[in-house]
Enzyme design. Structure first.
Site, PDB file in Angstrom:
ATOM      1  N   SER A   9      52.535  29.353 -74.013  1.00  0.00           N
ATOM      2  CA  SER A   9      53.855  29.687 -73.063  1.00  0.00           C
ATOM      3  C   SER A   9      53.370  30.502 -71.485  1.00  0.00           C
ATOM      4  O   SER A   9      51.894  30.753 -71.595  1.00  0.00           O
ATOM      5  CB  SER A   9      54.168  30.818 -73.650  1.00  0.00           C
ATOM      6  OG  SER A   9      54.262  31.978 -73.745  1.00  0.00           O
ATOM      7  N   ASP A  28      46.936  53.072 -80.044  1.00  0.00           N
ATOM      8  CA  ASP A  28      48.673  53.717 -80.089  1.00  0.00           C
ATOM      9  C   ASP A  28      48.903  52.916 -78.728  1.00  0.00           C
ATOM     10  O   ASP A  28      49.207  53.420 -77.740  1.00  0.00           O
ATOM     11  CB  ASP A  28      48.004  55.082 -79.991  1.00  0.00           C
ATOM     12  CG  ASP A  28      49.936  55.599 -80.208  1.00  0.00           C
ATOM     13  OD1 ASP A  28      51.119  54.639 -80.314  1.00  0.00           O
ATOM     14  OD2 ASP A  28      50.297  56.815 -78.991  1.00  0.00           O
ATOM     15  N   ASP A  37      47.161  36.130 -78.673  1.00  0.00           N
ATOM     16  CA  ASP A  37      47.329  34.604 -77.917  1.00  0.00           C
ATOM     17  C   ASP A  37      45.381  34.437 -77.709  1.00  0.00           C
ATOM     18  O   ASP A  37      44.376  33.884 -77.416  1.00  0.00           O
ATOM     19  CB  ASP A  37      48.066  34.109 -76.851  1.00  0.00           C
ATOM     20  CG  ASP A  37      49.095  34.142 -77.176  1.00  0.00           C
ATOM     21  OD1 ASP A  37      49.438  33.945 -77.657  1.00  0.00           O
ATOM     22  OD2 ASP A  37      49.532  35.431 -76.513  1.00  0.00           O
TER      23      ASP A  37
END
Length: 309
Positions: free
Chosen positions: A10, A221, A229
Site C-alpha cells: 500500500s 507503550d 512493513d
C-alpha cells in the site's frame, strides 16, 4: 551487483506504511526498489479520516504487463504485505510464479498480513489463498503469532509449540521463518516481547542444517503503524547481507526497529506534551531522521540460538 526489489504494497500520501515504510530504508541500503501501490490512501486508516483508491487485480496486471513488454521484469527480490482481495492476491501469485521462472534464484519475502491478537482484519476467505498458493512460493515468511497459528492450525503456548509451528511453516515452503511477535513470556520480564526465527540451510556437503533463534525485544507503550512493513523490508536487506546467518540478520533488523521506534516515541511525546497521548500523526515513524541507524544500526537486541540441527 545491482539488487532490484519489486515491492507490492500500500501507499499513503502522508506518513509511513506499506511501500512508504519499505522503500526509503531499502534504497538507503543500496537496493533499487520498483513499487506497485496496491492502494493509494491519503494516510493510514488509524486516523479519524482517510480517502483514496484501491488498485484492482486487472490494474495490477496492466502495470506488470508494461514492465514485461519492456523486458525489464528481472528481479532479485519480491516483497509483499497487506492485501484484502482474493483476485488481487491471486494475480500477485501469478506474477511471482512468472518472475521465479525468469530468475530461479529470486527470493520472495512475504509478510502474510491477516490479523493480530486473535482477530482477523482481512476477510477469512483470504486464508486458503495464503495457505495453498502464497506461502508455498515464499522463501522468507514474517508472520506474527496469530498469523502463524492461522496458517498451521496449531496454537502456540510455549517455545516448543513455536518451534513446531516454524517447522510446519518450513514444510509449506519457506526456508526462513521469523515469528515477528508472540505472546510468550520473556525470560527478561513483562517489559519484553519474544520473537523467534528459524532458517533451513544446505551445507556444501549436501547436509541440511537448521538454526533457531530467540529474541527479547523491549516493549514500547504506543500503537505504531508501518512497523511490520519496515521489519519485512529490513529482514530482506539484512538476510541479503547475511544469507547464512539468521542470528546476525535478525539482530540488525530488530535493532533498526528499536532505534526508529525510540526516536518516534520520543518525538511523539514531546509534540503531545506532558500527560497527553500522542495522535496518529505524531506517531508516524521518524524514518528520514533515522537514516544513519538504518544504514548502520548499533546492536541493542541480541539473539540467542535455541536449537541447531
Amino acid at each position: 551487483m545491482e539488487c532490484r526489489v519489486l515491492s507490492i504494497q500500500s501507499h499513503v500520501v502522508r506518513g509511513y506504511v506499506g511501500n512508504k515504510s519499505a522503500t526509503f530504508p531499502l534504497q538507503v541500503l543500496g537496493f533499487e526498489v520498483d513499487s506497485i501501490n496496491s492502494v493509494q490512501f491519503s494516510n493510514h486508516t488509524g486516523y479519524a479520516h482517510w480517502k483514496g483508491q484501491v488498485l484492482t487485480a486487472e490494474e495490477l496486471n496492466v502495470l506488470y504487463e508494461g514492465i514485461r513488454l519492456n523486458k525489464v521484469n528481472h528481479y532479485d527480490y519480491i516483497l509483499t504485505g497487506y492485501s484484502r482481495d482474493t483476485s488481487f492476491l491471486e494475480m500477485v501469485v501469478d506474477i511471482i510464479q512468472e518472475l521465479k521462472k525468469a530468475n530461479p534464484s529470486l527470493v520472495y519475502v512475504c509478510d502474510p498480513v491477516m490479523g493480530d491478537h486473535g482477530a482477523m482484519y482481512v476477510p477469512e476467505f483470504l486464508l486458503p489463498v495464503y495457505k495453498d498458493k502464497v506461502v508455498p512460493l515464499a522463501d522468507i515468511l514474517t508472520p506474527n503469532q496469530f498469523e502463524a497459528e492461522l496458517l498451521t492450525g496449531r496454537k502456540i503456548k510455549s517455545e516448543k509449540d513455536a518451534i513446531e509451528v516454524m517447522d510446519l511453516l518450513h514444510d509449506m515452503g519457506p526456508e526462513t521463518v521469523v515469528l515477528t511477535s508472540t505472546e510468550l513470556p520473556s525470560k527478561r520480564g513483562d517489559q519484553f516481547l519474544v520473537a523467534l526465527g528459524s532458517q533451513k540451510l544446505r551445507k556444501p556437503d549436501g547436509i541440511n542444517t537448521n538454526q533457531k533463534i530467540c529474541m527479547d525485544i523491549p516493549k514500547v507503550d504506543a500503537v505504531f503503524v508501518g512497523t511490520g512493513d519496515l521489519f519485512a523490508a529490513m529482514l530482506l536487506a539484512w538476510t541479503h547481507q547475511y544469507p547464512k546467518d539468521l542470528k546476525a540478520a535478525c539482530e540488525k533488523t530488530v535493532s533498526v526497529m528499536h532505534h526508529v521506534i525510540k526516536r518516534t516515541i520520543t518525538y511523539a511525546n514531546e509534540m503531545a506534551g506532558p500527560g497527553k497521548r500522542p495522535s496518529p500523526a505524531q506517531l508516524e515513524l521518524r524514518m528520514v531522521q533515522s537514516k544513519a541507524d538504518i544504514e548502520s544500526p548499533a546492536i541493542v537486541v541480541e539473539a540467542s540460538v535455541i536449537q541447531t540441527s
